[in-house]
Scaffold this motif. Structure first.
Motif, PDB file in Angstrom:
ATOM      1  N   ALA A 159       0.806  -1.223   0.000  1.00  0.00           N
ATOM      2  CA  ALA A 159       0.000   0.000   0.000  1.00  0.00           C
ATOM      3  C   ALA A 159       0.836   1.269   0.000  1.00  0.00           C
ATOM      4  O   ALA A 159       0.356   2.327  -0.434  1.00  0.00           O
ATOM      5  N   GLN A 160       2.091   1.191   0.448  1.00  0.00           N
ATOM      6  CA  GLN A 160       2.874   2.411   0.634  1.00  0.00           C
ATOM      7  C   GLN A 160       4.157   2.483  -0.177  1.00  0.00           C
ATOM      8  O   GLN A 160       4.725   3.561  -0.340  1.00  0.00           O
ATOM      9  N   ASP A 161       4.636   1.350  -0.695  1.00  0.00           N
ATOM     10  CA  ASP A 161       5.869   1.313  -1.478  1.00  0.00           C
ATOM     11  C   ASP A 161       5.504   1.317  -2.964  1.00  0.00           C
ATOM     12  O   ASP A 161       4.775   0.445  -3.434  1.00  0.00           O
ATOM     13  N   THR A 162       6.022   2.273  -3.713  1.00  0.00           N
ATOM     14  CA  THR A 162       5.577   2.465  -5.094  1.00  0.00           C
ATOM     15  C   THR A 162       5.926   1.314  -6.023  1.00  0.00           C
ATOM     16  O   THR A 162       5.256   1.106  -7.037  1.00  0.00           O
ATOM     17  N   THR A 163       6.975   0.560  -5.719  1.00  0.00           N
ATOM     18  CA  THR A 163       7.382  -0.521  -6.617  1.00  0.00           C
ATOM     19  C   THR A 163       7.343  -1.899  -5.971  1.00  0.00           C
ATOM     20  O   THR A 163       7.836  -2.866  -6.549  1.00  0.00           O
ATOM     21  N   ALA A 164       6.732  -2.024  -4.793  1.00  0.00           N
ATOM     22  CA  ALA A 164       6.700  -3.309  -4.097  1.00  0.00           C
ATOM     23  C   ALA A 164       5.995  -4.383  -4.924  1.00  0.00           C
ATOM     24  O   ALA A 164       6.291  -5.575  -4.805  1.00  0.00           O
ATOM     25  N   TYR A 165       5.069  -3.975  -5.772  1.00  0.00           N
ATOM     26  CA  TYR A 165       4.307  -4.956  -6.553  1.00  0.00           C
ATOM     27  C   TYR A 165       5.195  -5.778  -7.475  1.00  0.00           C
ATOM     28  O   TYR A 165       4.890  -6.944  -7.773  1.00  0.00           O
ATOM     29  N   ARG A 166       6.302  -5.197  -7.926  1.00  0.00           N
ATOM     30  CA  ARG A 166       7.170  -5.921  -8.861  1.00  0.00           C
ATOM     31  C   ARG A 166       7.833  -7.113  -8.193  1.00  0.00           C
ATOM     32  O   ARG A 166       7.970  -8.188  -8.789  1.00  0.00           O
ATOM     33  N   LYS A 167       8.248  -6.945  -6.971  1.00  0.00           N
ATOM     34  CA  LYS A 167       8.890  -8.047  -6.242  1.00  0.00           C
ATOM     35  C   LYS A 167       7.858  -9.029  -5.716  1.00  0.00           C
ATOM     36  O   LYS A 167       8.068 -10.253  -5.753  1.00  0.00           O
ATOM     37  N   ALA A 168       6.728  -8.520  -5.241  1.00  0.00           N
ATOM     38  CA  ALA A 168       5.721  -9.373  -4.608  1.00  0.00           C
ATOM     39  C   ALA A 168       4.858 -10.112  -5.625  1.00  0.00           C
ATOM     40  O   ALA A 168       4.270 -11.152  -5.307  1.00  0.00           O
ATOM     41  N   GLY A 169       4.752  -9.576  -6.837  1.00  0.00           N
ATOM     42  CA  GLY A 169       3.842 -10.165  -7.813  1.00  0.00           C
ATOM     43  C   GLY A 169       2.383  -9.932  -7.450  1.00  0.00           C
ATOM     44  O   GLY A 169       1.490 -10.655  -7.892  1.00  0.00           O
ATOM     45  N   GLN A 170       2.154  -8.887  -6.662  1.00  0.00           N
ATOM     46  CA  GLN A 170       0.806  -8.522  -6.224  1.00  0.00           C
ATOM     47  C   GLN A 170       0.731  -7.002  -6.104  1.00  0.00           C
ATOM     48  O   GLN A 170       1.747  -6.340  -5.870  1.00  0.00           O
ATOM     49  N   PHE A 171      -0.477  -6.455  -6.277  1.00  0.00           N
ATOM     50  CA  PHE A 171      -0.643  -5.027  -6.027  1.00  0.00           C
ATOM     51  C   PHE A 171      -1.862  -4.798  -5.146  1.00  0.00           C
ATOM     52  O   PHE A 171      -2.711  -5.679  -4.975  1.00  0.00           O
ATOM     53  N   TRP A 172      -1.915  -3.603  -4.580  1.00  0.00           N
ATOM     54  CA  TRP A 172      -2.927  -3.241  -3.586  1.00  0.00           C
ATOM     55  C   TRP A 172      -3.917  -2.263  -4.204  1.00  0.00           C
ATOM     56  O   TRP A 172      -3.522  -1.240  -4.772  1.00  0.00           O
ATOM     57  N   LEU A 173      -5.202  -2.587  -4.095  1.00  0.00           N
ATOM     58  CA  LEU A 173      -6.276  -1.673  -4.477  1.00  0.00           C
ATOM     59  C   LEU A 173      -6.990  -1.243  -3.209  1.00  0.00           C
ATOM     60  O   LEU A 173      -7.395  -2.094  -2.414  1.00  0.00           O
ATOM     61  N   GLU A 174      -7.176   0.057  -3.060  1.00  0.00           N
ATOM     62  CA  GLU A 174      -7.822   0.542  -1.840  1.00  0.00           C
ATOM     63  C   GLU A 174      -9.056   1.354  -2.184  1.00  0.00           C
ATOM     64  O   GLU A 174      -9.015   2.251  -3.031  1.00  0.00           O
ATOM     65  N   GLY A 175     -10.158   1.037  -1.522  1.00  0.00           N
ATOM     66  CA  GLY A 175     -11.366   1.817  -1.672  1.00  0.00           C
ATOM     67  C   GLY A 175     -12.432   1.105  -2.484  1.00  0.00           C
ATOM     68  O   GLY A 175     -12.153   0.319  -3.396  1.00  0.00           O
ATOM     69  N   ASP A 176     -13.674   1.402  -2.159  1.00  0.00           N
ATOM     70  CA  ASP A 176     -14.824   0.756  -2.782  1.00  0.00           C
ATOM     71  C   ASP A 176     -14.845   0.941  -4.296  1.00  0.00           C
ATOM     72  O   ASP A 176     -15.087  -0.006  -5.053  1.00  0.00           O
ATOM     73  N   HIS A 177     -14.558   2.166  -4.766  1.00  0.00           N
ATOM     74  CA  HIS A 177     -14.650   2.430  -6.211  1.00  0.00           C
ATOM     75  C   HIS A 177     -13.658   1.592  -6.998  1.00  0.00           C
ATOM     76  O   HIS A 177     -14.033   0.947  -7.995  1.00  0.00           O
ATOM     77  N   LEU A 178     -12.397   1.597  -6.591  1.00  0.00           N
ATOM     78  CA  LEU A 178     -11.380   0.845  -7.324  1.00  0.00           C
ATOM     79  C   LEU A 178     -11.661  -0.655  -7.270  1.00  0.00           C
ATOM     80  O   LEU A 178     -11.495  -1.361  -8.273  1.00  0.00           O
ATOM     81  N   CYS A 179     -12.065  -1.143  -6.124  1.00  0.00           N
ATOM     82  CA  CYS A 179     -12.327  -2.577  -5.996  1.00  0.00           C
ATOM     83  C   CYS A 179     -13.502  -2.994  -6.873  1.00  0.00           C
ATOM     84  O   CYS A 179     -13.455  -4.037  -7.536  1.00  0.00           O
ATOM     85  N   ARG A 180     -14.544  -2.172  -6.913  1.00  0.00           N
ATOM     86  CA  ARG A 180     -15.686  -2.508  -7.767  1.00  0.00           C
ATOM     87  C   ARG A 180     -15.309  -2.400  -9.246  1.00  0.00           C
ATOM     88  O   ARG A 180     -15.787  -3.190 -10.077  1.00  0.00           O
ATOM     89  N   ALA A 181     -14.472  -1.425  -9.599  1.00  0.00           N
ATOM     90  CA  ALA A 181     -14.026  -1.307 -10.988  1.00  0.00           C
ATOM     91  C   ALA A 181     -13.265  -2.554 -11.416  1.00  0.00           C
ATOM     92  O   ALA A 181     -13.410  -3.034 -12.548  1.00  0.00           O
ATOM     93  N   ALA A 182     -12.453  -3.091 -10.512  1.00  0.00           N
ATOM     94  CA  ALA A 182     -11.716  -4.317 -10.811  1.00  0.00           C
ATOM     95  C   ALA A 182     -12.675  -5.497 -11.007  1.00  0.00           C
ATOM     96  O   ALA A 182     -12.538  -6.270 -11.960  1.00  0.00           O
ATOM     97  N   ILE A 183     -13.635  -5.632 -10.117  1.00  0.00           N
ATOM     98  CA  ILE A 183     -14.611  -6.718 -10.227  1.00  0.00           C
ATOM     99  C   ILE A 183     -15.384  -6.619 -11.540  1.00  0.00           C
ATOM    100  O   ILE A 183     -15.612  -7.620 -12.233  1.00  0.00           O
ATOM    101  N   ASP A 184     -15.770  -5.406 -11.918  1.00  0.00           N
ATOM    102  CA  ASP A 184     -16.525  -5.210 -13.153  1.00  0.00           C
ATOM    103  C   ASP A 184     -15.731  -5.633 -14.384  1.00  0.00           C
ATOM    104  O   ASP A 184     -16.307  -5.969 -15.419  1.00  0.00           O
TER     105      ASP A 184
END
Length: 257
Positions: free
Chosen positions: A19-44
């Protein structure tokens, strides 16, 4: 449902990095979505979360509607959830989503090229424009803000999930595109409205938008089939790059309408 109450829990630390490191997703192979709007956009868009993380108050109000999406649903006390967030006003829910670098460049797709843009807000805004105006692919030249960082995801407002995104592309990759390359310039080429009047714009192209201070690099400018200026009757020296992108992408996308 899994209840976690400790700040020192390894899972909480992993979420905080995403949630706080700008490039952590590259090492983890995962990214963080925060908030109802973004999560629903992903589901859609058909995105399946690996994990769902809810604050206790969100779980109380909305728990049943999220519980069926994954077996990995976690609930945190509201203050602990807030400690994950990089937002001044933290949301009450987040998704962890699998990430992998998108591979093959689409040489004949309508494309947006980001040349070393630094500001996450600008990058996210341009992704929104690209998606809204029918551009399929976005290429980020090395030095551009991380496309899947939390700030760019928030600014993109869900646009990521409808685009083919490739990071760390080279000038050779841009040169390999089989569509006309257009670059923005403050002092070279015809004005955008002149190209529209002469019907010389097409949606099937690649627009290059450059660094907020330096503009498009000389080497990418040399690849341009057309350099384009935007008329500024009010006399300002330049436009914000996201504003310029919105003007150019809309003009090109609607040229054949």
């Amino acid at each position: 449902m899994n209840l976690i109450t400790s700040r020192d829990n390894p899972q909480v630390k992993a979420w905080r990095r995403l949630a706080q490191d700008t490039t952590a997703y590259r090492k983890a192979g995962q990214f963080w979505l925060e908030g109802d709007h973004l999560c629903r956009a992903a589901i859609d868009r058909g995105v399946k979360p690996l994990q769902i993380v809810l604050s206790a108050s969100c779980f109380e109000a909305q728990g049943p509607q999220w519980a069926g999406l994954t077996d990995a649903l976690f609930v945190l006390p509201d203050p602990l959830f807030a400690s994950l967030s990089g937002l001044e006003s933290p949301a009450r829910m987040g998704f962890v989503v699998a990430w992998s670098a998108q591979g093959q460049l689409l040489s004949d797709a309508s494309t947006v090229v980001l040349d070393r843009l630094q500001d996450a807000g600008n990058v996210g805004a341009i992704l929104r424009c690209a998606s809204a105006f029918g551009y399929r692919q976005v290429l980020a030249v090395k030095g551009t803000a991380a496309l899947w960082s939390p700030k760019v995801l928030r600014a993109g407002m869900g646009a990521h999930f409808g685009l083919h995104l490739i990071e760390s592309v080279s000038e050779e990759d841009v040169a390999a595109l089989q569509v006309p390359v257009l670059t923005t310039s403050s002092h070279q080429g015809p004005f955008l409205h002149e190209l529209l009047q002469r019907q010389e714009l097409t949606p099937k192209c690649a627009w290059v938008f450059g660094h907020e201070g330096q503009g498009v690099s000389d080497s990418l400018m040399a690849l341009a089939h057309q350099k384009v200026r935007i008329a500024q009757p009010g006399g300002e020296e330049s436009l914000n790059v996201a504003t310029a992108a919105a003007i150019c992408l809309h003009a090109s996308a609607t040229a054949a309408i």
